[in-house]
Design an enzyme around this catalytic site. Structure first.
Site, PDB file in Angstrom:
ATOM      1  N   SER A  22       0.824  -1.199   0.000  1.00 52.26           N
ATOM      2  CA  SER A  22       0.000   0.000   0.000  1.00 52.26           C
ATOM      3  C   SER A  22       0.868   1.263   0.000  1.00 52.26           C
ATOM      4  O   SER A  22       1.690   1.435  -0.900  1.00 52.26           O
ATOM      5  CB  SER A  22      -0.937  -0.048   1.202  1.00 52.26           C
ATOM      6  OG  SER A  22      -1.903   0.960   1.118  1.00 52.26           O
ATOM      7  N   ASP A  62     -10.489  -4.678  -3.067  1.00 47.04           N
ATOM      8  CA  ASP A  62      -9.860  -3.645  -2.243  1.00 47.04           C
ATOM      9  C   ASP A  62     -10.728  -2.388  -2.231  1.00 47.04           C
ATOM     10  O   ASP A  62     -10.897  -1.744  -3.266  1.00 47.04           O
ATOM     11  CB  ASP A  62      -8.462  -3.334  -2.812  1.00 47.04           C
ATOM     12  CG  ASP A  62      -7.639  -2.443  -1.895  1.00 47.04           C
ATOM     13  OD1 ASP A  62      -8.241  -1.642  -1.137  1.00 47.04           O
ATOM     14  OD2 ASP A  62      -6.409  -2.545  -1.936  1.00 47.04           O
ATOM     15  N   HIS A  90      -8.105  -4.913   1.254  1.00 47.93           N
ATOM     16  CA  HIS A  90      -6.836  -4.184   1.351  1.00 47.93           C
ATOM     17  C   HIS A  90      -5.925  -4.939   2.313  1.00 47.93           C
ATOM     18  O   HIS A  90      -5.666  -4.500   3.428  1.00 47.93           O
ATOM     19  CB  HIS A  90      -7.104  -2.753   1.838  1.00 47.93           C
ATOM     20  CG  HIS A  90      -5.935  -1.834   1.648  1.00 47.93           C
ATOM     21  ND1 HIS A  90      -5.483  -1.456   0.411  1.00 47.93           N
ATOM     22  CD2 HIS A  90      -5.123  -1.216   2.533  1.00 47.93           C
ATOM     23  CE1 HIS A  90      -4.462  -0.652   0.548  1.00 47.93           C
ATOM     24  NE2 HIS A  90      -4.205  -0.488   1.831  1.00 47.93           N
TER      25      HIS A  90
END
Ligand SMILES: *[C@@H]1O[C@H](CO)[C@@H](O)[C@H](O)[C@H]1NC(C)=O
Length: 198
Positions: free
Chosen positions: A119, A142, A176
């Site tokens: 990320s 995500d 995520h």
């Protein structure tokens, strides 16, 4: 991570079981620390590789109403046209470069070092070496960083390095985060690029 204003503790390290001949440096995401990733790498480790999971300095993050949290650089917004503070990203990249330089000083060849992150940790980078392989992974559910941004990044990366060396993997139903299959793909990628030397 040394000197200047960095308040971050020393990186968490998964040491090599034998003589180190390769290094993986992996940056965690916003608000996280390197600990969880160190555990994840301990689960896929190879005996000649050292895995370094640094911890981001703690700073106020504009996106999160200036809440103070571990962050590699300030984030203003998440849309592709959001303002970005390039100097701050550059500074983060410089601090990471110190880590890489240390390993090179320790005798690790620079082509035996893999560097990347999760990320936000995938952000800081200064000048891409064109002769590299890239594995980019993304959960197709995500909700934070839409899959489309991942695809756009991959297209951009393919213009910077040899497109045959850029691999994009998506994981069905993944949000995520990461998953076991992804870590196995990461292991395969790392072990292929950094085989043992004798
Ligand atoms: C890029 O891919 C080619 C073809 O598979 C391979 O021969 C080469 O070693 C790769 N380069 C890197 C830096 O991994």
């Amino acid at each position: 991570m040394c000197g200047n204003n960095m308040s971050a503790p020393l990186p968490t390290i998964v040491p090599a079981a034998q003589k180190v001949s390769a290094v993986v440096i992996f940056l965690h995401g916003l608000g996280d620390t390197g600990h969880g990733w160190a555990e994840a790498f301990a689960g896929i480790k190879s005996s000649h590789i050292k895995y370094i999971c640094p911890h981001a300095p703690v700073m106020p993050v504009t996106l999160n109403m200036k809440t103070t949290m571990p962050s590699w650089f300030d984030i203003i917004g998440l849309s592709p046209d959001s303002q970005e503070n390039e100097n701050v990203i550059k500074e983060a990249a410089e601090n990471i470069k110190v880590l890489i330089d240390q390993e090179v000083k320790n005798g690790i060849l620079s082509n035996r070092i893999i560097f990347r992150g999760f990320s936000q940790g995938g952000g800081p980078i200064n000048g891409v070496n064109k002769d590299i392989s890239i594995l980019q992974c993304h959960g197709d559910c995500d909700p934070l960083v839409p899959l489309m941004f991942g695809s756009l990044t991959v297209e951009k990366l393919k213009t910077l390095v040899n497109p045959v060396n850029v691999t994009f993997k998506t994981y069905e139903g993944m949000m995520h985060s990461s998953c076991k299959q992804e870590m196995m793909d990461v292991k395969q990628f790392i072990d292929k690029l950094l085989p043992p030397v004798d």
